[in-house]
Design a protein around this motif. Structure first.
Motif, short mmCIF file in Angstrom:
data_model
loop_
_atom_site.label_atom_id
_atom_site.label_comp_id
_atom_site.label_asym_id
_atom_site.label_seq_id
_atom_site.Cartn_x
_atom_site.Cartn_y
_atom_site.Cartn_z
N THR A 230 0.84 -1.20 0.00
CA THR A 230 0.00 0.00 0.00
C THR A 230 0.87 1.25 0.00
O THR A 230 0.41 2.33 0.35
N ALA A 231 2.14 1.11 -0.40
CA ALA A 231 3.09 2.22 -0.36
C ALA A 231 3.15 2.93 -1.71
O ALA A 231 2.40 3.88 -1.96
N ARG A 232 4.04 2.46 -2.60
CA ARG A 232 4.17 3.03 -3.94
C ARG A 232 4.37 1.89 -4.93
O ARG A 232 5.05 0.90 -4.64
N GLY A 233 3.79 2.05 -6.13
CA GLY A 233 3.79 0.97 -7.10
C GLY A 233 5.16 0.57 -7.59
O GLY A 233 5.43 -0.61 -7.80
N LEU A 258 0.24 1.15 -8.28
CA LEU A 258 0.90 0.65 -9.48
C LEU A 258 1.98 1.63 -9.92
O LEU A 258 1.99 2.80 -9.51
N SER A 259 2.86 1.16 -10.78
CA SER A 259 3.98 2.00 -11.23
C SER A 259 3.49 3.17 -12.07
O SER A 259 4.14 4.21 -12.12
N VAL A 279 -6.21 -6.34 -6.50
CA VAL A 279 -5.71 -5.03 -6.91
C VAL A 279 -6.79 -3.99 -6.64
O VAL A 279 -7.94 -4.16 -7.08
N THR A 280 -6.44 -2.93 -5.93
CA THR A 280 -7.36 -1.82 -5.69
C THR A 280 -6.73 -0.53 -6.23
O THR A 280 -5.52 -0.41 -6.31
N PRO A 281 -7.57 0.46 -6.61
CA PRO A 281 -7.08 1.64 -7.33
C PRO A 281 -6.59 2.79 -6.44
O PRO A 281 -7.18 3.86 -6.41
#
Length: 315
Positions: A230-233, A258-259, A279-281
């Motif tokens: 839940t940090a960075r993609g 996501l990246s 996967v959540t947005p």
């Protein structure tokens, strides 16, 4: 003060009354790059979440005194240009901790309990056809007594650790990868990953953490491990994660970031068909209470700025 909000849509219709008490507030749902200068020409203060303010844009805004980023990360602002033009930049921090912790354990609980799969079974009428009172088609595992590895031990990592302790997990704090020294209370990164049942990622995206979870790191995990990000993609290499899931190198993953965001249609995570990936947005930060705290913190920042005080100052 003339205050312009460039992407109010990211605030999810949260009341702006704390801001409206501070000056004239002009609100735009979103702002394309071509309209930033025209919309902010007379702005004393700009509030932006993700709209980019680069050097050329900042140079065209003579009245601008303060940029308030409606987030913690400030990578959408040219900080050097802001400093050169005597413009203060402030962010917000800590507002989303309860929300992020909640989604972390929501993803984890769904994966370890296969809640999403049982829910689908009920919708498809499978429970109704069962020859006993319940269905036990998908494995259910507990957080209790598991090795719960946290990567990134700032405020969020500490908050997740507290909840993990409450579940009865054994919390392990991973040291930075390739660190020459292991700090007290931490475990060598590779060693921590090898023993992990659960990995929860809470570190920032930097040159040192980009693609941190690549093929080599994912290969360290036990096949029963679950990864939550839940940090960075960009911290988790998406193709490597899909390959690891396909090869049963780990039991499951919950990914909120996501990246590239919004998601690229070709992102391999969105084409993975297994039921062990959620996967959540990018919603971990976005509870209504969290956004209310965010708006209030921006208002507090502005109020202190007006009084020649500072808080959450980046530049």
């Amino acid at each position: 003060m003339n205050i312009v909000i460039l992407d109010a849509k990211t605030l999810a219709n949260t009341s702006l009354s704390p801001l409206q008490k501070l000056g004239q507030v002009t609100v735009y749902s979103n702002t394309p790059p071509t309209q930033v200068i025209s919309r902010c020409q007379h702005a004393d203060i700009i509030i932006t979440n993700k709209v980019i303010l680069n050097a050329s844009t900042i140079a065209c805004l003579p009245n601008l005194k303060l940029i308030c980023v409606a987030a913690t990360g400030t990578n959408n602002i040219d900080l050097n240009a802001a400093k050169a033009n005597n413009i203060s930049v402030q962010n917000v921090a800590g507002y989303s901790t309860p929300s992020v912790v909640q989604l972390t354990f929501t993803l984890l609980g769904n994966l370890m309990g296969n809640v999403h799969r049982y829910n689908n079974d009920c919708k498809q009428g499978l429970w109704q056809k069962s020859d006993m009172f319940c269905r036990l088609d998908h494995p259910i595992t507990e957080i209790n007594a598991k090795q719960f590895v946290i990567v990134g031990y700032g405020a969020l990592g500490k908050a997740v650790a507290n909840v993990a302790h409450a579940f009865g997990a054994h919390v392990v704090i991973a040291e930075r990868r390739h660190s020459k020294k292991t700090r007290a209370g931490r475990t060598d990164f590779d060693q921590a990953l090898r023993q992990a049942d659960i990995i929860s990622v809470h570190c920032p995206l930097t040159e040192h953490t980009k693609n941190l979870f690549d093929e080599s790191v994912l290969s360290l995990l036990k096949p029963s491990a679950v990864l939550i990000n839940t940090a960075r993609g960009g911290i988790v290499n998406e193709q490597a994660l899909v390959d690891a899931l396909n090869n049963k190198q780990l039991a499951g993953a919950g990914i909120d970031v996501l990246s590239q965001e919004p998601a690229d249609a070709n992102n391999p995570l969105l084409h993975y068909c297994g039921e062990n990936l959620l996967v959540t947005p990018h919603i971990a930060w976005a509870s209504k209470e969290s956004i209310t705290r965010l708006v209030q913190q921006i208002a507090d920042n502005i109020q202190k700025f007006i009084k020649s005080s500072t808080t959450n100052k980046v530049v």
